[in-house]
Scaffold this motif. Sequence first.
Motif, short mmCIF file in Angstrom:
data_model
loop_
_atom_site.label_atom_id
_atom_site.label_comp_id
_atom_site.label_asym_id
_atom_site.label_seq_id
_atom_site.Cartn_x
_atom_site.Cartn_y
_atom_site.Cartn_z
N GLN A 192 -17.84 -26.00 12.43
CA GLN A 192 -16.85 -26.96 12.95
C GLN A 192 -16.12 -27.57 11.78
O GLN A 192 -16.71 -27.77 10.73
CB GLN A 192 -17.53 -28.10 13.71
N GLY A 193 -14.88 -27.92 11.99
CA GLY A 193 -14.11 -28.64 10.98
C GLY A 193 -13.33 -27.71 10.06
O GLY A 193 -13.35 -26.49 10.21
N ARG A 194 -12.67 -28.33 9.12
CA ARG A 194 -11.83 -27.59 8.17
C ARG A 194 -12.69 -26.80 7.19
O ARG A 194 -13.62 -27.33 6.60
CB ARG A 194 -11.00 -28.57 7.34
N ALA A 195 -12.37 -25.55 7.00
CA ALA A 195 -13.12 -24.72 6.06
C ALA A 195 -12.94 -25.21 4.62
O ALA A 195 -13.82 -25.01 3.78
CB ALA A 195 -12.69 -23.27 6.18
N ASP A 196 -11.83 -25.87 4.34
CA ASP A 196 -11.57 -26.35 2.98
C ASP A 196 -11.86 -27.84 2.82
O ASP A 196 -11.40 -28.47 1.88
CB ASP A 196 -10.12 -26.06 2.59
N PRO A 246 -13.59 -31.38 1.86
CA PRO A 246 -14.31 -31.75 0.64
C PRO A 246 -15.81 -31.97 0.85
O PRO A 246 -16.57 -31.96 -0.10
CB PRO A 246 -13.62 -33.05 0.21
N VAL A 247 -16.24 -32.16 2.09
CA VAL A 247 -17.66 -32.36 2.40
C VAL A 247 -18.12 -31.22 3.30
O VAL A 247 -17.47 -30.92 4.30
CB VAL A 247 -17.89 -33.71 3.12
N VAL A 248 -19.24 -30.58 2.94
CA VAL A 248 -19.81 -29.52 3.77
C VAL A 248 -21.23 -29.91 4.12
O VAL A 248 -22.04 -30.20 3.23
CB VAL A 248 -19.80 -28.16 3.05
N MET A 249 -21.54 -29.96 5.42
CA MET A 249 -22.90 -30.26 5.86
C MET A 249 -23.48 -28.96 6.41
O MET A 249 -22.98 -28.41 7.38
CB MET A 249 -22.89 -31.32 6.96
N ILE A 250 -24.54 -28.45 5.76
CA ILE A 250 -25.19 -27.22 6.18
C ILE A 250 -26.50 -27.60 6.86
O ILE A 250 -27.32 -28.32 6.29
CB ILE A 250 -25.44 -26.28 5.00
N GLU A 251 -26.68 -27.11 8.07
CA GLU A 251 -27.85 -27.46 8.87
C GLU A 251 -28.61 -26.19 9.23
O GLU A 251 -28.05 -25.25 9.78
CB GLU A 251 -27.39 -28.17 10.15
N TYR A 252 -29.90 -26.16 8.90
CA TYR A 252 -30.79 -25.09 9.32
C TYR A 252 -31.76 -25.71 10.32
O TYR A 252 -32.37 -26.73 10.02
CB TYR A 252 -31.58 -24.53 8.14
N SER A 253 -31.88 -25.12 11.50
CA SER A 253 -32.75 -25.73 12.49
C SER A 253 -33.40 -24.70 13.39
O SER A 253 -33.06 -23.52 13.37
CB SER A 253 -31.97 -26.74 13.33
N HIS A 268 -16.89 -30.28 6.94
CA HIS A 268 -17.09 -28.98 7.58
C HIS A 268 -18.58 -28.88 7.89
O HIS A 268 -19.42 -29.10 7.01
CB HIS A 268 -16.66 -27.87 6.62
N HIS A 269 -18.94 -28.59 9.13
CA HIS A 269 -20.32 -28.52 9.57
C HIS A 269 -20.67 -27.06 9.83
O HIS A 269 -19.98 -26.37 10.57
CB HIS A 269 -20.50 -29.34 10.85
N VAL A 270 -21.76 -26.60 9.20
CA VAL A 270 -22.23 -25.23 9.37
C VAL A 270 -23.63 -25.28 9.94
O VAL A 270 -24.50 -25.96 9.40
CB VAL A 270 -22.26 -24.47 8.02
N HIS A 271 -23.85 -24.58 11.04
CA HIS A 271 -25.18 -24.57 11.67
C HIS A 271 -25.75 -23.17 11.65
O HIS A 271 -25.05 -22.20 11.93
CB HIS A 271 -25.11 -25.06 13.12
#
Length: 60
Positions: A3-7, A9-16, A51-54
């Motif tokens: 979710q969010g802009r690929a570029d 400045p903040v990237v939240m990576i979530e492993y669950s 940018h949120h990566v799950h």
Amino acid sequence: MTQGRADAPVVMIEYSDFQCPYRGMFARDTEPELIHAALLIRQDGRGGRAHHVHSDRPEA
């Protein structure tokens, strides 16, 4: 899922693990507010500062 802009400045990576009861509580109680408010991602997926990566990584 992302979710969010690929570029952004903040990237939240979530492993669950969706089978984990604590992950369920986080998904219901914390994650929606975190994604919507704190990370400022608009509903249309544009804008925002994060940018949120799950990734689903169940325990073996």
